[in-house]
Design an enzyme around this catalytic site. Structure first.
Site, PDB file in Angstrom:
ATOM      1  N   ASP A 120       6.304  -0.762  -4.979  1.00  0.00           N
ATOM      2  CA  ASP A 120       5.932  -0.353  -6.343  1.00  0.00           C
ATOM      3  C   ASP A 120       5.879   1.165  -6.479  1.00  0.00           C
ATOM      4  O   ASP A 120       6.275   1.721  -7.508  1.00  0.00           O
ATOM      5  CB  ASP A 120       4.552  -0.921  -6.713  1.00  0.00           C
ATOM      6  N   ARG A 177       0.349   8.522   4.301  1.00  0.00           N
ATOM      7  CA  ARG A 177      -0.523   8.686   5.473  1.00  0.00           C
ATOM      8  C   ARG A 177       0.311   9.190   6.634  1.00  0.00           C
ATOM      9  O   ARG A 177       1.530   8.973   6.697  1.00  0.00           O
ATOM     10  CB  ARG A 177      -1.215   7.378   5.822  1.00  0.00           C
ATOM     11  N   SER A 209      -4.706  -7.764  -8.392  1.00  0.00           N
ATOM     12  CA  SER A 209      -3.734  -8.788  -8.002  1.00  0.00           C
ATOM     13  C   SER A 209      -4.114 -10.184  -8.481  1.00  0.00           C
ATOM     14  O   SER A 209      -5.290 -10.549  -8.521  1.00  0.00           O
ATOM     15  CB  SER A 209      -3.648  -8.808  -6.471  1.00  0.00           C
ATOM     16  N   GLU A 257      -3.889 -12.609  -6.714  1.00  0.00           N
ATOM     17  CA  GLU A 257      -4.552 -13.262  -5.570  1.00  0.00           C
ATOM     18  C   GLU A 257      -6.057 -13.399  -5.827  1.00  0.00           C
ATOM     19  O   GLU A 257      -6.727 -14.201  -5.184  1.00  0.00           O
ATOM     20  CB  GLU A 257      -4.325 -12.459  -4.289  1.00  0.00           C
ATOM     21  N   TYR A 311      -7.687 -10.572   1.751  1.00  0.00           N
ATOM     22  CA  TYR A 311      -6.977  -9.668   0.833  1.00  0.00           C
ATOM     23  C   TYR A 311      -7.476  -9.880  -0.596  1.00  0.00           C
ATOM     24  O   TYR A 311      -7.799  -8.918  -1.306  1.00  0.00           O
ATOM     25  CB  TYR A 311      -5.463  -9.927   0.920  1.00  0.00           C
ATOM     26  N   ASN A 355       2.883 -11.781  -8.693  1.00  0.00           N
ATOM     27  CA  ASN A 355       3.917 -11.387  -7.707  1.00  0.00           C
ATOM     28  C   ASN A 355       5.116 -10.757  -8.397  1.00  0.00           C
ATOM     29  O   ASN A 355       5.648 -11.318  -9.351  1.00  0.00           O
ATOM     30  CB  ASN A 355       4.410 -12.611  -6.931  1.00  0.00           C
TER      31      ASN A 355
HETATM   32  P1  NAP Z   1       3.557  -2.295  -0.218  1.00  0.00           P
HETATM   33  O1  NAP Z   1       5.042  -2.288  -0.340  1.00  0.00           O
HETATM   34  O2  NAP Z   1       2.916  -3.023   0.910  1.00  0.00           O
HETATM   35  O3  NAP Z   1       3.077  -0.759  -0.177  1.00  0.00           O
HETATM   36  C1  NAP Z   1       1.778  -0.403   0.196  1.00  0.00           C
HETATM   37  C2  NAP Z   1       1.676   1.106   0.278  1.00  0.00           C
HETATM   38  O4  NAP Z   1       0.344   1.464   0.674  1.00  0.00           O
HETATM   39  C3  NAP Z   1       2.612   1.751   1.308  1.00  0.00           C
HETATM   40  O5  NAP Z   1       3.131   2.945   0.758  1.00  0.00           O
HETATM   41  C4  NAP Z   1       1.669   2.072   2.458  1.00  0.00           C
HETATM   42  O6  NAP Z   1       2.076   3.147   3.251  1.00  0.00           O
HETATM   43  C5  NAP Z   1       0.414   2.460   1.680  1.00  0.00           C
HETATM   44  N1  NAP Z   1      -0.817   2.450   2.500  1.00  0.00           N
HETATM   45  C6  NAP Z   1      -1.330   1.417   3.190  1.00  0.00           C
HETATM   46  N2  NAP Z   1      -2.485   1.781   3.771  1.00  0.00           N
HETATM   47  C7  NAP Z   1      -2.706   3.082   3.438  1.00  0.00           C
HETATM   48  C8  NAP Z   1      -3.736   4.034   3.737  1.00  0.00           C
HETATM   49  N3  NAP Z   1      -4.787   3.719   4.514  1.00  0.00           N
HETATM   50  N4  NAP Z   1      -3.650   5.273   3.197  1.00  0.00           N
HETATM   51  C9  NAP Z   1      -2.600   5.615   2.443  1.00  0.00           C
HETATM   52  N5  NAP Z   1      -1.588   4.769   2.139  1.00  0.00           N
HETATM   53  C10 NAP Z   1      -1.647   3.519   2.634  1.00  0.00           C
HETATM   54  O7  NAP Z   1       2.895  -2.861  -1.546  1.00  0.00           O
HETATM   55  P2  NAP Z   1       3.547  -3.072  -3.015  1.00  0.00           P
HETATM   56  O8  NAP Z   1       4.178  -4.414  -3.078  1.00  0.00           O
HETATM   57  O9  NAP Z   1       4.282  -1.859  -3.396  1.00  0.00           O
HETATM   58  O10 NAP Z   1       2.219  -3.185  -3.892  1.00  0.00           O
HETATM   59  C11 NAP Z   1       1.589  -2.023  -4.421  1.00  0.00           C
HETATM   60  C12 NAP Z   1       0.131  -2.336  -4.693  1.00  0.00           C
HETATM   61  O11 NAP Z   1       0.051  -3.400  -5.642  1.00  0.00           O
HETATM   62  C13 NAP Z   1      -0.675  -2.788  -3.498  1.00  0.00           C
HETATM   63  O12 NAP Z   1      -1.983  -2.315  -3.670  1.00  0.00           O
HETATM   64  C14 NAP Z   1      -0.646  -4.297  -3.595  1.00  0.00           C
HETATM   65  O13 NAP Z   1      -1.753  -4.849  -2.928  1.00  0.00           O
HETATM   66  C15 NAP Z   1      -0.705  -4.482  -5.089  1.00  0.00           C
HETATM   67  N6  NAP Z   1      -0.085  -5.681  -5.631  1.00  0.00           N
HETATM   68  C16 NAP Z   1       1.190  -6.001  -5.300  1.00  0.00           C
HETATM   69  C17 NAP Z   1       1.790  -7.101  -5.897  1.00  0.00           C
HETATM   70  C18 NAP Z   1       3.212  -7.485  -5.591  1.00  0.00           C
HETATM   71  O14 NAP Z   1       3.596  -8.612  -5.910  1.00  0.00           O
HETATM   72  N7  NAP Z   1       4.010  -6.584  -5.027  1.00  0.00           N
HETATM   73  C19 NAP Z   1       1.065  -7.878  -6.826  1.00  0.00           C
HETATM   74  C20 NAP Z   1      -0.228  -7.493  -7.156  1.00  0.00           C
HETATM   75  C21 NAP Z   1      -0.796  -6.382  -6.570  1.00  0.00           C
HETATM   76  P3  NAP Z   1       3.011   2.948   4.571  1.00  0.00           P
HETATM   77  O15 NAP Z   1       4.436   3.069   4.070  1.00  0.00           O
HETATM   78  O16 NAP Z   1       2.583   4.078   5.438  1.00  0.00           O
HETATM   79  O17 NAP Z   1       2.704   1.598   5.139  1.00  0.00           O
HETATM   80  O1  F7E Z   2       3.758 -15.572  -0.151  1.00  0.00           O
HETATM   81  C1  F7E Z   2       4.360 -19.059   0.940  1.00  0.00           C
HETATM   82  C2  F7E Z   2       2.972 -18.500   1.182  1.00  0.00           C
HETATM   83  O2  F7E Z   2       3.643 -13.524   1.250  1.00  0.00           O
HETATM   84  C3  F7E Z   2       4.039 -16.360  -1.285  1.00  0.00           C
HETATM   85  C4  F7E Z   2       1.556  -9.852  -2.153  1.00  0.00           C
HETATM   86  O3  F7E Z   2       2.369  -8.888  -2.791  1.00  0.00           O
HETATM   87  O4  F7E Z   2       1.662 -11.293  -4.067  1.00  0.00           O
HETATM   88  C5  F7E Z   2       1.903 -11.234  -2.680  1.00  0.00           C
HETATM   89  O5  F7E Z   2       1.108 -12.195  -1.984  1.00  0.00           O
HETATM   90  C6  F7E Z   2       3.870 -17.839  -0.967  1.00  0.00           C
HETATM   91  C7  F7E Z   2       2.558 -18.183  -0.252  1.00  0.00           C
HETATM   92  O6  F7E Z   2       3.133 -13.412  -1.241  1.00  0.00           O
HETATM   93  C8  F7E Z   2       6.295 -18.367   3.911  1.00  0.00           C
HETATM   94  O7  F7E Z   2       2.140 -19.446   1.846  1.00  0.00           O
HETATM   95  C9  F7E Z   2       5.897 -20.078   2.647  1.00  0.00           C
HETATM   96  O8  F7E Z   2       2.000 -19.319  -0.848  1.00  0.00           O
HETATM   97  O9  F7E Z   2       5.436 -13.708  -0.520  1.00  0.00           O
HETATM   98  P1  F7E Z   2       4.061 -14.004  -0.097  1.00  0.00           P
HETATM   99  P2  F7E Z   2       1.616 -13.684  -1.674  1.00  0.00           P
HETATM  100  O10 F7E Z   2       0.797 -14.184  -0.564  1.00  0.00           O
HETATM  101  O11 F7E Z   2       1.651 -14.484  -2.922  1.00  0.00           O
HETATM  102  C10 F7E Z   2       0.296 -11.031  -4.467  1.00  0.00           C
HETATM  103  C11 F7E Z   2       0.245 -11.075  -5.965  1.00  0.00           C
HETATM  104  C12 F7E Z   2      -0.231  -9.777  -3.879  1.00  0.00           C
HETATM  105  O12 F7E Z   2      -1.042  -9.109  -4.474  1.00  0.00           O
HETATM  106  C13 F7E Z   2       0.098  -9.523  -2.448  1.00  0.00           C
HETATM  107  O13 F7E Z   2      -0.102  -8.146  -2.118  1.00  0.00           O
HETATM  108  O14 F7E Z   2       4.905 -18.218  -0.071  1.00  0.00           O
HETATM  109  N1  F7E Z   2       5.217 -19.026   2.126  1.00  0.00           N
HETATM  110  N2  F7E Z   2       6.537 -19.709   3.751  1.00  0.00           N
HETATM  111  C14 F7E Z   2       5.456 -17.944   2.875  1.00  0.00           C
HETATM  112  N3  F7E Z   2       5.052 -16.667   2.747  1.00  0.00           N
HETATM  113  C15 F7E Z   2       5.487 -15.780   3.682  1.00  0.00           C
HETATM  114  N4  F7E Z   2       5.117 -14.484   3.557  1.00  0.00           N
HETATM  115  N5  F7E Z   2       6.303 -16.154   4.719  1.00  0.00           N
HETATM  116  C16 F7E Z   2       6.729 -17.446   4.887  1.00  0.00           C
HETATM  117  O15 F7E Z   2       7.455 -17.755   5.832  1.00  0.00           O
END
Ligand code: NAP
Ligand code: F7E
Length: 329
Positions: free
Chosen positions: A13, A33, A123, A125, A147, A176
């Site tokens: 993101d 970081r 999130s 979640e 989480y 997601n």
């Molecule tokens: P991501 O790809 O896992 O990126 C996480 C970022 O956080 C990376 O740049 C990571 O840096 C940085 N980070 C982790 N620990 C840190 C620390 N202690 N200090 C400074 N930076 C740190 O996550 P994303 O999918 O872009 O999601 C962005 C945010 O939205 C997250 O907070 C996630 O939980 C939330 N979110 C995501 C989704 C989704 O579906 N993608 C949905 C709802 C909410 P490094 O590169 O060094 O690891």
């Molecule tokens: O899992 C199932 C698993 O890891 C989705 C994060 O961005 O979205 C994300 O969290 C589903 C789950 O995402 C595998 O059990 C099956 O039900 O892609 P995921 P997540 O857990 O929904 C939320 C909104 C966030 O905020 C989070 O940061 O898929 N599943 N088989 C699997 N999942 C994974 N990872 N790997 C498998 O092999």
């Protein structure tokens, strides 16, 4: 030129948000970081257009210093330990980053400049064992992982600082959202990467966990636009951002294999190793408030999302194979 600070700029993101803000004319500061090996894969193509600064959600002084030095008018807190399975194996670290990290950023804002506008990456979640279908801003929370629990803390501390210190703090409850830049351990990218490798003869199976889980999957660039819109309103608020559609992991698998004319049942193996101690069975959001107040709506359908991710992985693997072949000659 407004200045925005993004924590987590190296993530999926953060990289899209930085591109979006640059296009809006912002000066973008990206907090990273310190690591022994630099991992700027997602931001390399625009790295020269942003200012990278070292800081860590675990280190209060680094956050205060960055705000003092760069004086941003907007802070987007995207940094987190974001992988749900890791939150079960490292729950305390997840709490430090994903929960207390939010307070550290908010405290830095309160101390340095309480007029800074703040976005918190909350999130879906947090809904976990869902209490209502579809989930909206008023739906009670029931997180099912460390989480989700940590994100719920981050959500409520954001509201608390808004109410206590009059900070313009918004919480985006994002469902997601995926893209070719998604981490490879998340299920969507794990699937599309495996489909591309299987199609090109590089792999013969894909091991997955629970195929029944249902998610509301959208396209990440659409979702970063919603983050920005929240901070441009007259008053701070919380918003659900989602497509309003839900699909099972199995449907995602079928669509992805179908795109390259393969029968998924020949390749997918269910492996209990990927099951979670507690699962979130069904997520589907109601984005009506974001639609009415922000004028936000998603632009990419489920089918388009799967196809664009498979296509990107096919192209990436074909490119790597060509490069390897060229090196062999
Ligand atoms: P991501 O790809 O896992 O990126 C996480 C970022 O956080 C990376 O740049 C990571 O840096 C940085 N980070 C982790 N620990 C840190 C620390 N202690 N200090 C400074 N930076 C740190 O996550 P994303 O999918 O872009 O999601 C962005 C945010 O939205 C997250 O907070 C996630 O939980 C939330 N979110 C995501 C989704 C989704 O579906 N993608 C949905 C709802 C909410 P490094 O590169 O060094 O690891
Ligand atoms: O899992 C199932 C698993 O890891 C989705 C994060 O961005 O979205 C994300 O969290 C589903 C789950 O995402 C595998 O059990 C099956 O039900 O892609 P995921 P997540 O857990 O929904 C939320 C909104 C966030 O905020 C989070 O940061 O898929 N599943 N088989 C699997 N999942 C994974 N990872 N790997 C498998 O092999």
């Amino acid at each position: 030129m407004p200045t925005a600070l993004i924590t987590g700029i190296t993530g999926q993101d953060g990289s899209y948000l930085a591109e979006f803000l640059l296009a809006q004319g912002y000066k973008v500061i990206g907090m990273v970081r310190r690591t022994s090996t630099i991992n700027f894969d997602r931001i390399r193509h625009f790295q020269e257009d942003v200012e990278i600064v070292q800081g860590d959600l675990l280190d209060q002084m680094s956050l205060i210093s960055i705000l003092q030095e760069y004086q941003p008018s907007e802070v987007y807190n995207l940094a987190a330990q974001s992988f749900v399975p890791t939150s079960f194996t490292q729950p305390v670290l997840t709490g430090e980053f994903t929960a207390l990290g939010v307070t550290r950023v908010l405290d830095a804002i309160r101390i340095v400049d309480p007029t800074i506008r703040f976005y918190q990456a909350s999130s879906s979640e947090m809904f976990g064992k869902v209490q209502e279908v579809p989930q909206r801003e008023s739906t009670p929370f029931y997180p099912r992982s460390p989480y989700g629990v940590a994100k719920l803390y981050g959500h409520w501390i954001t509201i608390n600082y808004r109410e206590s210190y009059d900070i313009f703090a918004c919480s985006g409850i994002l469902f997601n959202h995926e893209s070719p830049r998604r981490g490879l351990e998340f299920v969507t990218h794990k699937i599309t990467n495996a489909v591309a490798r299987i199609k090109l003869g590089l792999d013969s199976e894909l091991r997955l966990g629970n195929l029944e889980a249902r998610r509301d999957w959208g396209y990440a660039p659409d979702y970063v636009r919603a983050m920005w819109l929240m901070l441009q309103q007259d008053t701070p608020d919380d918003y659900v951002v989602a497509t309003g559609e839900t699909h099972s992991v199995q449907e995602f698998v079928q669509e992805a294999f179908g795109f390259v004319d393969l029968d998924w049942e020949k390749y997918v193996v269910q492996d209990p190793k990927f099951y979670r101690p507690a699962e979130v069975d069904l997520l589907v959001g109601d984005p009506a408030k974001a639609g009415e107040r922000l004028g936000w709506e998603p632009s990419v359908s489920f089918g388009e999302l799967v196809r664009l991710m498979v296509q990107a992985d096919l192209e990436a693997w074909e490119r790597r194979l060509k490069q390897a072949a060229a090196l062999d000659q």
